[in-house]
Design an enzyme around this catalytic site. Structure first.
Site, PDB file in Angstrom:
ATOM      1  CE  LYS A  92      -4.498 -10.906  18.575  1.00  0.00           C
ATOM      2  NZ  LYS A  92      -4.480 -10.039  17.378  1.00  0.00           N
ATOM      3  CD  GLN A 113       0.377 -15.078  14.428  1.00  0.00           C
ATOM      4  OE1 GLN A 113       1.028 -14.584  13.536  1.00  0.00           O
ATOM      5  NE2 GLN A 113       0.493 -14.703  15.682  1.00  0.00           N
ATOM      6  CE  LYS A 116       4.709 -16.264  15.646  1.00  0.00           C
ATOM      7  NZ  LYS A 116       5.101 -15.021  14.967  1.00  0.00           N
ATOM      8  CE  LYS A 128       0.940 -11.999   9.502  1.00  0.00           C
ATOM      9  NZ  LYS A 128       1.688 -11.852  10.763  1.00  0.00           N
ATOM     10  N   GLY A 167      -1.350  -5.784  13.608  1.00  0.00           N
ATOM     11  CA  GLY A 167      -0.470  -5.247  12.575  1.00  0.00           C
ATOM     12  C   GLY A 167       0.556  -6.260  12.111  1.00  0.00           C
ATOM     13  CG  ASP A 168       3.107  -8.919   9.579  1.00  0.00           C
ATOM     14  OD1 ASP A 168       3.667  -9.492  10.524  1.00  0.00           O
ATOM     15  OD2 ASP A 168       3.490  -9.090   8.398  1.00  0.00           O
ATOM     16  CB  SER A 380      -2.013  -9.279  20.419  1.00  0.00           C
ATOM     17  OG  SER A 380      -1.461  -8.312  19.562  1.00  0.00           O
TER      18      SER A 380
HETATM   19  P1  NDP Z   1       8.049  -3.253   9.835  1.00  0.00           P
HETATM   20  O1  NDP Z   1       7.421  -2.989   8.519  1.00  0.00           O
HETATM   21  O2  NDP Z   1       7.761  -2.354  10.973  1.00  0.00           O
HETATM   22  O3  NDP Z   1       9.640  -3.336   9.703  1.00  0.00           O
HETATM   23  C1  NDP Z   1      10.317  -4.157   8.811  1.00  0.00           C
HETATM   24  C2  NDP Z   1      11.738  -3.651   8.709  1.00  0.00           C
HETATM   25  O4  NDP Z   1      12.510  -4.536   7.902  1.00  0.00           O
HETATM   26  C3  NDP Z   1      11.842  -2.286   8.050  1.00  0.00           C
HETATM   27  O5  NDP Z   1      12.937  -1.583   8.619  1.00  0.00           O
HETATM   28  C4  NDP Z   1      12.145  -2.664   6.596  1.00  0.00           C
HETATM   29  O6  NDP Z   1      12.816  -1.642   5.912  1.00  0.00           O
HETATM   30  C5  NDP Z   1      13.080  -3.809   6.812  1.00  0.00           C
HETATM   31  N1  NDP Z   1      13.206  -4.708   5.680  1.00  0.00           N
HETATM   32  C6  NDP Z   1      12.254  -5.286   4.928  1.00  0.00           C
HETATM   33  N2  NDP Z   1      12.807  -6.100   4.008  1.00  0.00           N
HETATM   34  C7  NDP Z   1      14.153  -6.007   4.199  1.00  0.00           C
HETATM   35  C8  NDP Z   1      15.271  -6.603   3.591  1.00  0.00           C
HETATM   36  N3  NDP Z   1      15.131  -7.468   2.592  1.00  0.00           N
HETATM   37  N4  NDP Z   1      16.499  -6.293   4.080  1.00  0.00           N
HETATM   38  C9  NDP Z   1      16.666  -5.423   5.098  1.00  0.00           C
HETATM   39  N5  NDP Z   1      15.643  -4.833   5.708  1.00  0.00           N
HETATM   40  C10 NDP Z   1      14.409  -5.116   5.264  1.00  0.00           C
HETATM   41  O7  NDP Z   1       7.653  -4.758  10.198  1.00  0.00           O
HETATM   42  P2  NDP Z   1       7.732  -5.485  11.609  1.00  0.00           P
HETATM   43  O8  NDP Z   1       8.938  -5.019  12.344  1.00  0.00           O
HETATM   44  O9  NDP Z   1       6.408  -5.414  12.247  1.00  0.00           O
HETATM   45  O10 NDP Z   1       7.897  -7.000  11.155  1.00  0.00           O
HETATM   46  C11 NDP Z   1       9.161  -7.550  10.815  1.00  0.00           C
HETATM   47  C12 NDP Z   1       9.058  -9.063  10.803  1.00  0.00           C
HETATM   48  O11 NDP Z   1       8.647  -9.509  12.112  1.00  0.00           O
HETATM   49  C13 NDP Z   1       8.033  -9.667   9.842  1.00  0.00           C
HETATM   50  O12 NDP Z   1       8.515 -10.938   9.429  1.00  0.00           O
HETATM   51  C14 NDP Z   1       6.808  -9.885  10.714  1.00  0.00           C
HETATM   52  O13 NDP Z   1       5.958 -10.886  10.222  1.00  0.00           O
HETATM   53  C15 NDP Z   1       7.491 -10.325  12.009  1.00  0.00           C
HETATM   54  N6  NDP Z   1       6.701 -10.165  13.221  1.00  0.00           N
HETATM   55  C16 NDP Z   1       6.192  -8.938  13.569  1.00  0.00           C
HETATM   56  C17 NDP Z   1       5.499  -8.806  14.748  1.00  0.00           C
HETATM   57  C18 NDP Z   1       5.019  -7.483  15.239  1.00  0.00           C
HETATM   58  O14 NDP Z   1       4.542  -7.423  16.390  1.00  0.00           O
HETATM   59  N7  NDP Z   1       5.139  -6.424  14.464  1.00  0.00           N
HETATM   60  C19 NDP Z   1       5.187  -9.985  15.600  1.00  0.00           C
HETATM   61  C20 NDP Z   1       5.860 -11.203  15.190  1.00  0.00           C
HETATM   62  C21 NDP Z   1       6.551 -11.277  14.013  1.00  0.00           C
HETATM   63  P3  NDP Z   1      11.970  -0.474   5.227  1.00  0.00           P
HETATM   64  O15 NDP Z   1      11.260   0.240   6.335  1.00  0.00           O
HETATM   65  O16 NDP Z   1      13.050   0.329   4.621  1.00  0.00           O
HETATM   66  O17 NDP Z   1      11.042  -1.166   4.276  1.00  0.00           O
END
Ligand code: NDP
Length: 448
Positions: A92, A113, A116, A128, A167-168, A380
């Site tokens: 997963k 993961q 986690k 992943k 998703g991610d 999930s």
């Molecule tokens: P998204 O793509 O939805 O959002 C990522 C956000 O971070 C966007 O606003 C993006 O900006 C911004 N971003 C990316 N790089 C930078 C940077 N260098 N500086 C500032 N802002 C930045 O992804 P998620 O929110 O889903 O995921 C974020 C993190 O959380 C990842 O590490 C992911 O692996 C982790 N995660 C996600 C989960 C989930 O359920 N979605 C679960 C557990 C962990 P822009 O849109 O402008 O690119």
């Protein structure tokens, strides 16, 4: 680095073999530093080569994705799925579409993961996947064609009892919808093989909020246990305004905290009046980046193009929710200098090992992502249960279960920290050990 000569040997071998995989080595080093406290206590770990096995993925599937863009040109992307460990359940883990996707990043994420998922106490192994396809600037039809062609290969390797992707970065409900639609057409079954699906396609209410909300529930437990306090009046900064960051901001505000800075790749907004999260969510519906537009609605807010400037904003609590390795030592020093006393990772491994150590050395409470962002995968898991039993739970039911799971994860990390380090707040060690124990015990039960 490690006291155990066994661990030193395993890690030395790994660094030789995977010199070109820095993110993966970083994730392994961090975990093995904690496991150091455990290997002497259970000789079976070494006898049965548990660490050698646990740091090697069970399988990596690599493939080509060809698709046709809107101008009729054939495009080629590279994709992979890392099925890391299935000792405690079907694989997963999310799918990431981003130009930076490579084997090192996929392996680090799948390894994290594994631990986690174990922490959630739900039966899920670790995986992943992703592609160097960048959805930015692509039309809806291009994204659909890419997702469908991606599944034309991946479908062979996934299934409700085999591997359940989600998703991610770069993959939300729209991409999951296209992938699940193609998978369903090929397999001719409504099996719920993906999570984070749209609600009408069998998704769970509360999944979109789960990672950000779960992060706040975890921090609430830390505030209660270590400070006898809560979110009320706390100044919070959040990097990333995506799925995790925006939902974390929403929950911080609901719990009485004040979010004063957020970022995306266009820059940082610092708004002492409190970030207008509804505006950010609205702007996100029609814009790829939003921080550079915020100031025209709130002229008193300060905008900076440099994403690292967020760590210069004085705050109580920092929540890195964007991507891996956002906080290096210099930003950690800046945060501590400006009074930050709690850091909670919403993203996966946003803090480097040196920065994490700096926080710990300066008495900053630290929530490691594999525990504090586990709410997403936990819900999930709840989505898988609802699909398997043909049920739909209400948002409130899911949120209540999420809350309980996050409390339980905190308790497990807290107890392991006390047991192995004698300190109640070494949640990095606590999370690594608590996650590792269940996986290695299952591996021993299942033989070599
Ligand atoms: P998204 O793509 O939805 O959002 C990522 C956000 O971070 C966007 O606003 C993006 O900006 C911004 N971003 C990316 N790089 C930078 C940077 N260098 N500086 C500032 N802002 C930045 O992804 P998620 O929110 O889903 O995921 C974020 C993190 O959380 C990842 O590490 C992911 O692996 C982790 N995660 C996600 C989960 C989930 O359920 N979605 C679960 C557990 C962990 P822009 O849109 O402008 O690119």
């Amino acid at each position: 680095m490690f006291k155990s000569t066994y661990l030193m040997g395993v890690y030395a071998d790994l660094t030789k073999r995977y010199q070109d995989q820095p993110e993966f080595l970083q994730a392994v080093e961090e975990v093995l530093s904690s496991i150091d406290l455990l290997v002497d206590k259970d000789p079976r770990i070494q006898q049965q080569a548990i660490v050698e096995r646990i740091v090697e993925p069970e399988r990596i599937i690599k493939f080509r994705v060809s698709w046709v863009d809107d101008s009729g040109k054939v495009q080629v992307n590279r994709a992979m799925r890392v099925q890391f460990n299935s000792a405690i359940g079907p694989y997963k883990g999310g799918i990431r579409f981003h130009s930076s996707v490579n084997e090192s990043i996929m392996k680090f994420l799948a390894f994290e993961q594994t631990l986690k998922n174990s922490l959630t106490c739900l039966p899920m192994g670790g995986a992943k996947g992703g592609s160097d396809f960048d959805p930015r600037g692509k039309s809806d039809n291009e994204i659909m064609r890419f997702c469908q062609n991606y599944i034309l290969e991946l479908y062979r390797h996934i299934g409700p009892r085999m591997d359940v992707p989600a998703g991610d970065l770069g993959v939300g409900a729209r991409e999951i919808g296209y992938m699940y639609g193609m998978y369903k057409r090929i397999e001719n079954e409504f099996s719920g093989t993906f999570t984070s699906k749209g609600i009408e396609s069998g998704g769970s209410l509360g999944r979109a909020e789960a990672t950000g909300y779960g992060l706040c529930y975890f921090v609430e437990e830390m505030l209660k246990a270590f400070k006898n306090d809560d979110f009320k009046g706390k100044r919070v900064i959040i990097s990333g305004a995506g799925k995790v960051g925006s939902m974390a901001a929403e929950k911080v505000i609901q719990l009485g905290g004040k979010v004063i800075a957020m970022s995306d790749i266009s820059g940082v907004i610092h708004d002492e009046n409190g970030i207008d999260i509804d505006l950010i969510k609205n702007l996100s519906k029609t814009n790829l980046v939003v921080m550079d537009k915020y100031q025209s609605y709130h002229p008193n807010a300060i905008y900076s193009k440099n994403t690292k400037d967020i760590w210069k904003v004085p705050c109580d609590i920092a929540m890195p929710c964007a991507t891996q390795n956002e906080i290096y030592l210099d930003s950690a020093e800046e945060l501590v200098k400006n009074g930050c006393w709690l850091v909670a990772e919403g993203a996966n491994m946003p803090t480097t090992i040196e920065a994490t150590k700096y926080f710990r050395d300066h008495n900053v409470l630290f929530a490691p992502g594999k525990a504090s962002n586990a709410g997403g995968v936990a819900v999930s898991g709840l989505e898988m249960t609802q699909n398997a039993t043909f049920q739909n739970w209400s948002f409130e039911e899911v949120d209540e279960k999420l809350h309980l799971i996050m409390k339980r994860i905190f308790r497990r990390c807290h107890e392991a920290s006390l047991e192995y380090t004698g300190k109640p707040d070494d949640l990095v060690t606590g999370a690594n050990i608590a996650g590792f124990v269940k996986v290695y015990q299952a591996m021993i039960q299942q033989g070599v």
